[in-house]
Design an enzyme around this catalytic site. Structure first.
Site, PDB file in Angstrom:
ATOM      1  N   GLY A  79       0.779  -1.195  -0.082  1.00 26.53           N
ATOM      2  CA  GLY A  79      -0.072   0.006  -0.232  1.00 26.53           C
ATOM      3  C   GLY A  79       0.790   1.124  -0.088  1.00 26.53           C
ATOM      4  N   SER A 139     -10.144  -4.098   0.715  1.00 19.76           N
ATOM      5  CA  SER A 139     -11.035  -3.086   1.602  1.00 19.76           C
ATOM      6  C   SER A 139     -12.045  -2.155   0.743  1.00 19.76           C
ATOM      7  CB  SER A 139     -10.196  -2.240   2.601  1.00 19.76           C
ATOM      8  OG  SER A 139      -9.170  -2.942   3.160  1.00 19.76           O
ATOM      9  N   PRO A 158      -2.900  -4.129  -1.455  1.00 16.21           N
ATOM     10  CA  PRO A 158      -4.056  -4.751  -0.763  1.00 16.21           C
ATOM     11  C   PRO A 158      -5.505  -4.051  -0.737  1.00 16.21           C
ATOM     12  CG  PRO A 158      -2.839  -4.308   0.940  1.00 16.21           C
ATOM     13  CD  PRO A 158      -1.946  -3.844  -0.128  1.00 16.21           C
ATOM     14  N   GLU A 159      -5.447  -2.770  -1.020  1.00 19.12           N
ATOM     15  CA  GLU A 159      -6.553  -1.909  -0.843  1.00 19.12           C
ATOM     16  C   GLU A 159      -7.925  -2.340  -1.287  1.00 19.12           C
ATOM     17  OE1 GLU A 159      -2.897   0.805  -0.341  1.00 19.12           O
ATOM     18  OE2 GLU A 159      -3.579  -0.891  -1.532  1.00 19.12           O
ATOM     19  N   ALA A 160      -7.821  -2.872  -2.567  1.00 21.97           N
ATOM     20  CA  ALA A 160      -9.013  -3.343  -3.420  1.00 21.97           C
ATOM     21  C   ALA A 160     -10.089  -4.165  -2.193  1.00 21.97           C
ATOM     22  CB  ALA A 160      -8.770  -4.103  -4.494  1.00 21.97           C
TER      23      ALA A 160
END
Length: 241
Positions: free
Chosen positions: A108, A135, A131-133
């Site tokens: 991130g 969330s 990894p934001e997708a």
């Protein structure tokens, strides 16, 4: 466990900035982001320093923004004015070359930080990802920093899939500029910084001004557009049937 979130040191022409939050895999909260940006600015202004190395205690560069504090509300504080955005901007606009040293995680914001650096040295143990997708949002604040060295379609694939990838893949796409065996990233980054900073300081800063001119032409409009659209909102609610 470290009691201070940051360590800075100067050894000859090389300034070192170390994130010291290993209990959080060097996740960066607002306070640490502010201290990091200030440390880069101080080294930038030091006439004896000609290159900077950025690393994390324990090897992890950073596992991203610290989720232990509430996400900023873009309606109240635009992303551009947040400590994390200021940090990324400070690193990518410094007058000196910045070399990232990565052994463990760069996720991130941490991946954006590696992209904002002029060079990234990574051991074979390093792992990267957006990894934001998972969330429910796109990492609009971090991706423009990575696209400086990586093709946009590759960055988009990393951001949409949210998967982790290794040093070999990162180097194949130019995110990692120097791949080294595990455990050697910091030493190699310090050597690279010393070599980059061996020229007179005015030569180094002129070279970096040339690189920033290219970046401003190629990526600054994207930086500003992305910063204006950065949000932590989840998916919109579906209308009732």
């Amino acid at each position: 466990m470290s009691t201070e979130p940051l360590r800075t040191d100067v050894n000859g022409p090389v300034g070192l900035v170390e994130i010291r939050r290993p209990h959080r895999r060097n996740a960066i909260d607002s306070a640490a982001a502010t201290l990091l940006a200030e440390a880069v600015a101080r080294l930038d202004a030091d006439p004896g320093v000609t290159a900077i190395v950025l690393c994390g205690e324990g090897g992890d560069l950073s596992s991203g923004a610290d989720t232990g504090e509430p996400a900023p509300d873009p309606a109240a504080v635009p992303w551009r004015e947040t400590p994390h955005a200021r940090l990324l901007r400070a690193v990518r606009t410094t007058a000196l070359p910045v070399v990232a040293a990565v052994e463990g995680w760069a996720l991130g914001l941490g991946l954006g930080l590696a992209g904002a650096c002029t060079y990234a040295v990574a051991g074979s143990s390093a792992r990267f990802g957006f990894p934001e997708a998972r969330s429910g949002y796109f990492p609009m604040g971090a991706v423009p920093n990575v696209v400086r060295r990586v093709r946009p379609d590759v960055v988009l694939r990393w951001a949409l899939t949210g998967r982790y990838f290794d040093t070999e893949e990162a180097a194949a796409h130019g995110l990692v500029t120097d791949a080294v065996p595990a455990g050697q990233a910091l030493a190699a980054a310090l050597d690279l910084a010393a070599a980059l900073g061996s020229a007179p300081r005015h030569v180094v800063t002129e070279g970096m001004a040339w690189l920033r001119q290219w970046a401003d032409h190629a990526a600054r409009p994207l930086d500003e557009w992305s910063e204006a659209r950065m949000t932590f909102e989840g998916p919109p609610a579906r209308p009732p049937r």
